[in-house]
Design a protein around this motif. Structure first.
Motif, PDB file in Angstrom:
ATOM      1  N   PRO A 254       0.338 -10.422  -2.409  1.00 38.86           N
ATOM      2  CA  PRO A 254       1.671 -10.494  -1.784  1.00 38.86           C
ATOM      3  C   PRO A 254       1.577 -11.080  -0.394  1.00 38.86           C
ATOM      4  N   ARG A 443       0.317  -5.088  -4.891  1.00 42.11           N
ATOM      5  CA  ARG A 443       1.731  -4.956  -4.540  1.00 42.11           C
ATOM      6  C   ARG A 443       2.116  -3.507  -4.237  1.00 42.11           C
ATOM      7  N   ARG A 446       0.995  -3.056  -0.673  1.00 41.72           N
ATOM      8  CA  ARG A 446       1.918  -3.723   0.242  1.00 41.72           C
ATOM      9  C   ARG A 446       3.230  -2.935   0.355  1.00 41.72           C
ATOM     10  N   ASP A 447       3.685  -2.380  -0.759  1.00 39.82           N
ATOM     11  CA  ASP A 447       4.912  -1.579  -0.737  1.00 39.82           C
ATOM     12  C   ASP A 447       4.722  -0.326   0.116  1.00 39.82           C
TER      13      ASP A 447
END
Length: 502
Positions: A254, A443, A446-447
């Motif tokens: 990401p 991801r 990253r979230d």
């Protein structure tokens, strides 16, 4: 002239309850070649090699060795009659036995002296064999349960070589190894190839597959999706065959965060000392911070000291400006600091319990009334975790070990999401996970960072170090020797830092 085919399968089919693990699989494994077997978790790789080495039977199909159909009842017969041996993904060492006892298990009769086994002769032969492999720093008297994951795997690899196999199978053998140790294994594989041995290599590290393979067989959903040879073995082609669609390397990770404020610090570590470590650093809101370096430079120890697994001699840890007194993992958890080990099966999962039980362990306080578990509430919370992280499981009551490695990792992360975590400490979070699920884990990390949860991750794979974090702290001999931020995080800069060119 093509190399001789040592082993071939024809139409192999294997069905487990509710799952067709292999569906009409025909492959050939040649002498003097390294054949890589790749695919997502659940694609059938481990099932295929367990059939080839005699651990599993099969429902349909045939196996040929040098053109002749063969049938063997178990792995011992496959080894003794056809010299087929596999280093399996999960350790096969017996924890309560020493290294030397594990190594010579079932061949102890070589060391009988006057009716007794000569332990000294066993140790002498093992030490000499390990010396020849440049593995002389492993204590052969140590019980297997005290070995580190990389030591355990190297012993299993050495044990396989000791039997002088005609067909050697390595199933995720390099996953816990450092770059130096991977090079050692690859050098030995190339020597075996030159001597005419047949080799099957399985790894989720695409770079290793590209480096070592003469041929790549790709499995997808239990079937052969394609075979690549020579110059056709290229990263994007392998990935496309694995997941059924084209994915560019630039899409693996990401985008990096662009609005990180260096003054908004979630975690501050000052003069943390102990276990050969001496570090100071901070973690900023919204960023993924990576610790990186060559194996054994102290990255894992830093995480374990913050979490209270390893004792610290000195130093202070601040969370959102508040000084913490962390003496053990319970203290860390109480403050919202979560550590997730690379060694999932031994340190994170209850391997004989269900998916629901594994998720529920830290959440029972939310699902109890007067010390009675409210099953309906518990099931609701578990389903929310499974839905949020897209965990693939047949049911809540499936045994956790029936899930793929990537889904097990999601279970571990998910169990803490409802505990209001402040900081996650990850140790190689994608070890042993296929590329598609790795992208999902990236991801998720990253979230977490975008939600304001601190993320510190120790990464050992160079592509991940370069592609995932917003900031990298490179370590050497227990100290941080280089900080790289944003566009500075390139393969060249990281490697220079690894080898001291700061």
């Amino acid at each position: 002239m093509l190399p001789e085919t040592y082993l071939a399968t024809e139409g192999l089919t294997k069905v487990f309850p509710g799952v067709r693990a292999l569906d009409n699989v025909s492959v050939s494994i040649r002498t003097g070649e390294i054949t890589s077997l790749v695919g997502e978790n659940g694609a059938g790789k481990s099932t295929l090699v367990k059939i080839i080495c005699g651990v599993y039977g099969y429902d349909k199909g045939k196996i040929y060795i040098k053109g002749k159909e063969v049938k063997y009842k178990n792995s011992m017969e496959a080894l003794l009659r056809y010299k087929i041996i596999c280093v399996h993904q999960d350790s096969t060492l017996i924890p309560e036995l020493s290294v030397v006892e594990n190594f010579f298990l079932e061949v102890e009769n070589k060391f009988y002296r006057k009716g007794l086994i000569s332990y000294s002769a066993m140790k002498a032969e093992l030490r000499k064999f390990l010396d020849d492999l440049n593995l002389n720093n492993i204590d052969v008297d140590l019980k297997a349960k005290y070995l580190k994951p990389h030591e355990s795997k190297l012993i299993e690899f050495a044990k396989a070589l000791y039997h002088d196999p005609n067909l050697l199978i390595l199933d995720e053998t390099t996953a816990p190894l450092s770059k130096h140790e991977v090079d050692l294994v690859f050098n030995r594989l190339r020597e075996l190839k030159k001597s005419g041995k047949a080799i099957i290599f399985i790894s989720h590290r695409i770079g290793e597959v590209l480096d070592v393979s003469d041929r790549v067989i790709v499995l997808r959903e239990g079937r052969v999706a394609g075979v690549l040879e020579g110059n056709d073995i290229e990263r994007d082609r392998v990935i496309k065959l694995m997941i059924g669609r084209e994915v560019k390397f630039s899409d693996y990770f990401p985008p990096r965060a662009t609005n990180i404020d260096p003054d908004k610090k979630i975690l501050v570590v000052k003069n943390l000392r102990g276990n050969g470590i001496n570090v100071s650093f901070d973690l900023r809101k919204g960023e993924i911070l990576a610790l990186a370096g060559l194996g054994g430079q102290g990255m894992s120890e830093v995480l374990r000291m913050i979490y209270g697994i390893l004792p610290k001699e000195d130093g202070d840890i601040y969370l959102n400006g508040k000084k913490l007194d962390i003496r053990n993992p319970r203290d860390a958890l109480r403050h919202g600091i979560i550590y997730i080990s690379e060694n999932r099966e031994l340190e994170e999962l209850f391997t004989n319990l269900t998916v629901k039980d594994n998720i529920a362990v830290p959440l029972l306080d939310r699902c109890c009334k007067r010390n009675i578990i409210l099953r309906k509430k518990l099931n609701e919370v578990v389903r929310n975790v499974i839905q949020e992280l897209a965990i693939k499981t047949p049911s809540l009551d499936s045994i956790i070990m029936q899930l793929s490695g990537g889904n097990r990792q999601k279970v571990i992360i998910g169990r803490y999401l409802f505990k209001e975590p402040k900081v996650f400490l990850f140790e190689n979070p994608t070890a042993g996970i296929d590329i598609k699920t790795k992208m999902e884990i990236y991801r998720i990390l990253r979230d977490l960072a975008d939600r304001g949860i601190g993320v510190i991750v120790y990464l050992s794979e160079l592509p991940e170090v370069v592609g995932l974090p917003d900031r990298v702290l490179v370590m050497h001999s227990g100290r941080i020797i280089k900080e790289l931020v944003g566009s500075e995080i390139t393969e060249e800069n990281v490697l220079k830092a690894y080898f001291g060119a700061t």
